[in-house]
Write a protein that holds these residues in place. Structure first.
Motif, PDB file in Angstrom:
ATOM      1  N   ALA A 126     -16.334 -23.857  38.252  1.00  0.00           N
ATOM      2  CA  ALA A 126     -16.467 -24.951  39.222  1.00  0.00           C
ATOM      3  C   ALA A 126     -17.159 -26.109  38.524  1.00  0.00           C
ATOM      4  CB  ALA A 126     -17.265 -24.508  40.439  1.00  0.00           C
ATOM      5  N   GLY A 127     -16.758 -27.335  38.851  1.00  0.00           N
ATOM      6  CA  GLY A 127     -17.392 -28.480  38.226  1.00  0.00           C
ATOM      7  C   GLY A 127     -16.632 -29.751  38.470  1.00  0.00           C
ATOM      8  N   ARG A 147      -9.973 -27.067  34.260  1.00  0.00           N
ATOM      9  CA  ARG A 147      -9.261 -28.340  34.121  1.00  0.00           C
ATOM     10  C   ARG A 147      -8.925 -28.958  35.480  1.00  0.00           C
ATOM     11  NH1 ARG A 147      -3.478 -26.947  33.898  1.00  0.00           N
ATOM     12  NH2 ARG A 147      -3.250 -24.692  33.992  1.00  0.00           N
ATOM     13  N   TRP A 148      -9.872 -28.806  36.404  1.00  0.00           N
ATOM     14  CA  TRP A 148      -9.652 -29.367  37.744  1.00  0.00           C
ATOM     15  C   TRP A 148     -11.015 -29.648  38.377  1.00  0.00           C
ATOM     16  CZ3 TRP A 148      -5.119 -30.977  39.492  1.00  0.00           C
ATOM     17  CH2 TRP A 148      -4.972 -31.293  40.856  1.00  0.00           C
ATOM     18  N   ARG A 149     -11.132 -30.829  38.979  1.00  0.00           N
ATOM     19  CA  ARG A 149     -12.343 -31.128  39.729  1.00  0.00           C
ATOM     20  C   ARG A 149     -12.428 -30.182  40.924  1.00  0.00           C
ATOM     21  NH1 ARG A 149     -12.114 -37.738  40.282  1.00  0.00           N
ATOM     22  NH2 ARG A 149     -12.816 -38.258  38.171  1.00  0.00           N
ATOM     23  N   GLY A 150     -13.522 -29.486  41.029  1.00  0.00           N
ATOM     24  CA  GLY A 150     -13.649 -28.477  42.074  1.00  0.00           C
ATOM     25  C   GLY A 150     -13.673 -27.094  41.463  1.00  0.00           C
ATOM     26  N   LEU A 484     -19.569 -24.899  35.637  1.00  0.00           N
ATOM     27  CA  LEU A 484     -20.313 -23.660  35.852  1.00  0.00           C
ATOM     28  C   LEU A 484     -19.305 -22.522  35.901  1.00  0.00           C
ATOM     29  CD1 LEU A 484     -22.905 -22.083  36.535  1.00  0.00           C
ATOM     30  CD2 LEU A 484     -22.435 -22.542  38.959  1.00  0.00           C
ATOM     31  N   GLY A 485     -19.447 -21.571  34.989  1.00  0.00           N
ATOM     32  CA  GLY A 485     -18.524 -20.436  34.923  1.00  0.00           C
ATOM     33  C   GLY A 485     -19.178 -19.147  35.385  1.00  0.00           C
ATOM     34  N   VAL A 486     -18.424 -18.348  36.136  1.00  0.00           N
ATOM     35  CA  VAL A 486     -18.895 -17.052  36.622  1.00  0.00           C
ATOM     36  C   VAL A 486     -17.905 -15.984  36.175  1.00  0.00           C
ATOM     37  CG1 VAL A 486     -19.474 -15.672  38.650  1.00  0.00           C
ATOM     38  CG2 VAL A 486     -19.964 -18.126  38.636  1.00  0.00           C
TER      39      VAL A 486
END
Length: 498
Positions: A126-127, A147-150, A484-486
Motif C-alpha cells: 500500500a502506498g 505500481r498503483w496508488r492505494g 508499505l509491504g506486508v
C-alpha cells in the motif's frame, strides 16, 4: 510390589521344604522341591501378567525421543520453517504419529523421504507516489512491483515441493496476483520442475519450467527479494515477470578446493517471459525493445533456442564472513529478424557477515551487487510504423546496448529489525524509434531506495520503502514514492539457495 511377591514365594518355599525334609525320604524331598519350583514359576508368571495389565502402556522415553527425532529430521535438513502448531501441541499417540508420518513421508530402504511440503506466501503493498498511476506502470515495470496508488496484491504464491522417489525431487509454484489497473485476477505457472538426486561425477540435472539461473535476482521468487520491487535493469532485460521458460539445465560441482559450480542450460526462446529474445506479439505491442517491429518466427533448429552458461563460486572467508561470486551469459535469437541474436552477460557478488554467536540470525550484514549488459542486434526494417500505419519506417540494422547495475546493503541491527539502502542505475545506447529519452525502457534511470524491515516472526514481515526516481521519460524527471509491504507465510516452504 514385585520384590514383595518374590519374598513371600521364597518364604513359602522354605517352609514347604522344611516340612518335607523332616518327614520324608530323600527322593520324596527332591520331588517336593521340584514341585515347589514349578509352582513358584507359575505364580510369578501369573502375577507379572496382572501387574502388566494394571500399569499404563507407555513406550520407553528413548523410543519416543527416537521417533520425534526421526519425524523432525526431514524438515530440518530441508531448511523449512517449523509449524508453530506442531511445536506447541501435546504429544500425539504413537498411532496418530504413524498416520501423520505416512501421509507426508515414506520409508524407502533405510531412508525416510519427505514426500511433500505445501506453503502459501502472500505479498501485499500500500502506498502512493508523485507519479500518476499510468506513469507508475512504466516506472515500476515489474508485474509484482507496487505500481498503483492505494493497494496492490503483488504476489500470492502456492508452493508444493518434495521427494518424488530416491532419484528425483520436484517443485511447483503457482502465482496469483491482481492487475491493479483492471482489477482482474491473473494466474500463472511460475515454476514446475524436477531435479535429480543421484547422478554420478558431481552432476545434477533440472528439467521442466523454471527461472533462468542468470545472476542473483532473476532466479528468485518475489518473496525472496529484500526490497519490494525488482531492480530497473532486471525489468528491462528480463521483462515484468522475470526470464523463465521450459527447458533443461545441467550443473557440475567442480573438484576445486572451494565450492565452485558450472551450469549449462537450454530453454525455449519464445513467450512473454523471454523479453530479450522471441517474445510474443502481445508483449512486443506493449513494450517493443527500441520500438522495433516484431517479426514472427518459428523454431527450426537448435540455434532458435536460448543458451545459458554460469560459473559461481562460494567461499568461507572467515568464521563469520561468506561470499559468493558469479558470472553469467545468455545467447539466443531475437524477434526483429531471422538472422539476428541477443547476448546478455553479467556478474554478481554477495557478501554476508553474521557472527557465530547470534540471536535468531541477528545481527547480520548483507552486501549484494549485480552488473549486466544486453547487446540486442536489431535487423533493418522498411515498412509501416506499427503504432502509426500512415508513417513509413526506414530503420538500419543496429546493435542496441542496454546496461545497468544495482548495489544494496542490508543491516540487521536488532533481533527482528533491519534497515538498508539500494542504489540503481540503467542506461542505453543506440537510438530507439521516437528517441531513447522518450523510451521508458531504454532511457537513463536512477533510483535510490531506503528500506526499513520488521520481522514479527519467521512467518511474517513488514517493509517500509521509499523510492526516489530520476527518469528521462518523465515530464518532471523526478518521482517520489512510499510503499508499505506486508508478507505472511504458512505451511512448510522448501529451503532456498544462498
Amino acid at each position: 510390589m514385585k520384590k514383595g511377591i518374590h519374598i513371600l514365594c521364597l518364604l513359602g518355599g522354605v517352609l514347604l521344604f522344611g516340612t518335607c525334609a523332616f518327614g520324608s525320604t530323600l527322593e520324596d524331598r527332591v520331588n517336593a522341591l521340584e514341585e515347589m519350583v514349578r509352582k513358584q514359576s507359575q505364580t510369578i508368571k501369573e502375577q507379572q501378567e496382572v501387574i502388566n495389565k494394571l500399569l499404563p502402556q507407555e513406550e520407553p522415553q528413548t523410543k519416543v525421543e527416537e521417533k520425534v527425532a526421526e519425524e523432525t529430521k526431514p524438515a530440518e535438513e530441508s531448511g523449512t520453517k517449523p509449524d508453530v502448531s506442531e511445536l506447541t501441541a501435546q504429544p500425539l499417540p504413537s498411532t496418530a504419529v504413524a498416520a501423520r508420518s505416512d501421509l507426508w513421508s515414506r520409508q524407502i530402504g533405510g531412508s525416510k523421504l519427505r514426500l511433500i511440503d505445501i506453503s502459501l506466501d502472500a505479498l501485499f503493498a500500500a502506498g502512493s507516489s508523485s507519479a500518476t498511476n499510468e506513469q507508475l506502470q512504466d516506472l515500476e515495470g515489474g508485474d509484482h512491483d507496487p505500481r498503483w496508488r492505494g493497494f496492490t496484491v503483488q504476489n500470492v504464491e502456492l508452493s508444493l515441493s518434495g521427494a518424488v522417489d530416491p532419484y528425483f525431487t520436484g517443485e511447483s509454484h503457482i502465482v496469483f496476483f491482481i492487475d491493479p489497473s483492471t482489477g482482474d485476477t491473473q494466474v500463472e505457472l511460475e515454476e514446475a520442475f524436477l531435479t535429480t538426486q543421484s547422478l554420478p561425477y558431481r552432476l545434477q540435472t533440472k528439467a521442466g519450467y523454471f527461472f533462468t539461473e542468470f545472476g542473483r535476482i532473476n532466479p528468485l521468487h518475489p518473496h525472496q527479494w529484500h526490497w519490494l520491487d525488482q531492480p530497473v535493469i532486471n525489468t528491462r532485460l528480463f521483462g515484468p515477470d522475470g526470464m523463465r521458460q521450459a527447458g533443461a539445465r545441467l550443473s557440475w560441482l567442480t573438484p576445486l578446493p572451494w565450492y565452485s559450480e558450472l551450469l549449462f542450460g537450454i530453454q525455449n526462446a519464445n513467450g512473454e517471459t523471454m523479453a530479450s529474445f522471441l517474445a510474443n506479439q502481445e508483449f512486443f505491442e506493449e513494450r517493443p525493445i527500441g520500438g522495433r517491429p516484431f517479426t514472427d518466427q518459428s523454431v527450426k533448429s537448435l540455434k532458435d533456442l536460448v543458451y545459458l552458461a554460469r560459473f559461481e563460486n562460494f567461499w568461507d572467508i572467515s568464521e563469520s564472513v561468506t561470499a559468493r561470486l558469479g558470472f553469467s551469459g545468455l545467447y539466443g535469437p531475437n524477434a526483429t529478424g531471422p538472422d539476428v541474436d541477443t547476448w546478455i552477460y553479467g556478474t554478481d557478488l554477495v557478501v554476508k557477515w553474521r557472527p557465530p554467536l547470534n540471536e535468531r540470525g541477528w545481527p547480520f550484514l548483507v552486501w549484494e551487487s549485480e552488473l549486466m549488459q544486453r547487446d540486442y542486434q536489431a535487423a533493418a526494417f522498411l515498412g509501416p510504423n506499427p503504432d502509426n500505419p500512415e508513417e513509413i519506417l526506414d530503420l538500419p540494422a543496429q546493435t542496441l546496448i542496454d546496461w545497468g547495475f544495482y548495489t544494496q546493503l542490508l543491516y540487521g541491527f536488532h533481533p527482528g529489525w533491519a534497515t538498508g539502502l539500494r542504489y540503481e542505475y540503467a542506461s542505453g545506447r543506440g537510438q530507439s524509434v521516437g528517441g531513447s529519452s522518450n523510451d521508458p525502457f531504454r532511457d537513463n534511470r536512477l533510483r535510490l531506495s531506503p528500506l526499513l524491515v520488521w520481522h514479527p516472526s519467521e512467518f511474517s514481515r513488514l517493509r517500509l520503502q521509499f523510492n526516489y526516481d530520476h527518469a528521462q521519460h518523465l515530464e518532471h524527471k523526478d518521482a517520489y514514492s512510499a510503499w508499505l509491504g506486508v508478507e505472511f507465510l504458512y505451511g512448510a516452504h522448501a529451503a532456498h539457495k544462498y
